[in-house]
Design a protein around this motif. Structure first.
Motif, PDB file in Angstrom:
ATOM      1  N   HIS A 113      12.590  -9.802  21.618  1.00  0.00           N
ATOM      2  CA  HIS A 113      12.140  -8.700  22.480  1.00  0.00           C
ATOM      3  C   HIS A 113      13.244  -8.196  23.424  1.00  0.00           C
ATOM      4  O   HIS A 113      13.410  -6.986  23.611  1.00  0.00           O
ATOM      5  N   HIS A 117      15.255  -4.523  24.216  1.00  0.00           N
ATOM      6  CA  HIS A 117      15.560  -3.780  25.453  1.00  0.00           C
ATOM      7  C   HIS A 117      17.027  -3.345  25.469  1.00  0.00           C
ATOM      8  O   HIS A 117      17.351  -2.236  25.891  1.00  0.00           O
ATOM      9  N   SER A 138      13.243  -7.494  33.312  1.00  0.00           N
ATOM     10  CA  SER A 138      11.894  -7.136  32.867  1.00  0.00           C
ATOM     11  C   SER A 138      10.875  -7.883  33.706  1.00  0.00           C
ATOM     12  O   SER A 138      11.198  -8.476  34.737  1.00  0.00           O
ATOM     13  N   ASP A 302       8.421  -1.402  27.820  1.00  0.00           N
ATOM     14  CA  ASP A 302       8.216  -1.841  26.436  1.00  0.00           C
ATOM     15  C   ASP A 302       7.847  -0.689  25.501  1.00  0.00           C
ATOM     16  O   ASP A 302       7.004   0.146  25.830  1.00  0.00           O
TER      17      ASP A 302
HETATM   18 ZN    ZN Z   1       9.926  -5.955  27.802  1.00  0.00          ZN
END
Ligand code: ZN
Ligand code: KG4
Length: 347
Positions: A113, A117, A138, A302
């Motif tokens: 993940h 980003h 985040s 996200d």
């Molecule tokens: Zn994130």
């Protein structure tokens, strides 16, 4: 023959995202959020998030395809977030991605993940320079990393948070200030009318390039409590909190660029949407002669496009696709962008 259209799927938390990328170019994207369903609980409820992904996945993929003017059969590879994140939420995205990839007979890639980003910025500003320093901020993570070739090389951690993430600090203090969930955007809005010098919140600066936000969180919560019975000057508190967070983040990130002789700083993740973080990073990078890259706010939080962007880099690097039994890893450490043995072909 050009490179394939990559469909990216993101479902690690409360956003269901789909994006379509080919050759570094964003063709279409869509995001659905279950944020409102969690608001009354003051934070993300994992079961509610997972259920929302089940309902949102098909329409989100459809909307991304429609926006790109493509059909599902145009998809040539699928990338999906397999960690870190909420277990049930990740499972839904992976099941959907497997269904689409195996149904179409195209390769599947499992993506970290946070690497997503990082890759988000390439959709706005083109390929990342090698090397660059990336500040990933985040809701659950705060890391300062040195990035070389995102598809092939490991990310080198220069520093990490020792306790809370920057976004977590915003979310928890917002609650103490009586601001709605999610806290970061609410603090950003409330801070507009406030004085960033009104409250002298601590500037935690642990050793090297590590961060610490729990002391700041506690100090801000205490400050709010100390107003019990009186009206809380929320705008001043929010502006002062935002200033403290932006100060420590940008101070260390720019110092790392200078020490390592790296000419580009990239700031990514939900907190990179913060107006003061963006402005102060700009000021300090200018003063230090460092080039700053920050994705537009919609690509900071996200989304599926960022996962498609990693998939596109992996495909073009010749990475091996995931094995059919690939599973999720809810606490995956950030080492490589790809979360399964995928580099063998490229080596
Ligand atoms: Zn994130
Ligand atoms: O990257 P992200 O969308 O999800 C995670 O991977 O965690 O980041 C979400 C975090 C939340 O803590 C949210 O409050 C914060 O990013 N955030 C902000 C802003 N927009 C989102 N924090 C400060 N200012 C903002 N404008």
């Amino acid at each position: 023959m050009g490179s394939p259209v990559v469909l990216g799927i993101e479902s690690s938390c409360d956003e269901t995202g789909a994006g379509l990328v080919r050759d570094g170019r964003l063709l279409g994207e869509a995001v659905a959020s279950s944020m409102e369903a969690h608001a009354r609980f003051g934070g993300v409820v994992p079961e509610i998030a997972a259920r929302a992904h089940v309902h949102a996945l098909r329409p989100v993929v459809r909307r991304a395809l429609d926006g790109a003017g493509l059909r599902l059969s145009d998809v040539g590879a699928v990338a999906v977030t397999t960690g870190p994140g909420l277990s049930g939420a990740l499972q839904v995205g992976l099941a959907g991605a497997k269904g689409i990839a195996y149904g179409l007979g195209v390769p599947l890639y499992g993506v970290h993940h946070l690497a997503g980003h990082v890759a988000a910025d390439t959709l706005e500003h083109g390929p990342l320079p090698d090397p660059c320093v990336v500040l990933i901020v985040s809701g659950g993570h705060t890391s300062l990393v040195l990035v070389r070739d995102l598809a092939r090389d490991p990310l080198v951690h220069l520093g990490d948070t020792l306790d809370d993430a920057a976004g977590e600090c915003f979310d928890k203090v917002a609650r103490a200030f009586g601001l709605p969930y999610p806290g970061g955007p609410a603090v950003d809005r409330a801070a507009r009318g406030g004085d960033p010098r009104a409250v002298a919140f601590p500037r935690p600066l642990p050793g090297s390039y590590d961060f610490s936000f729990s002391g700041l969180k506690t100090a801000a919560a205490r400050w709010a409590e100390s107003h019990a019975g009186r009206e809380l000057p929320v705008a001043d508190g929010a502006a002062s909190l935002q200033e403290a967070v932006a100060d420590v983040l940008t101070r260390k990130a720019v110092a790392a660029c200078t020490e390592y002789g790296v000419g580009t700083l990239v700031v990514v993740g939900g907190v990179a949407a913060n107006s003061r973080v963006r402005a102060l990073a700009g000021e300090r990078c200018r003063a230090a002669g460092v080039r700053l890259r920050v994705p537009p706010p919609r690509l900071c939080t996200d989304n599926g496009a960022m996962i498609a962007a990693v998939g596109d880099l992996l495909v073009r690097a010749g990475a091996a696709p995931a094995p059919p039994d690939m599973s999720i890893d809810p606490s995956a450490p950030l080492e490589y962008a790809v979360l399964h043995p995928g580099l063998a072909v490229a080596a």
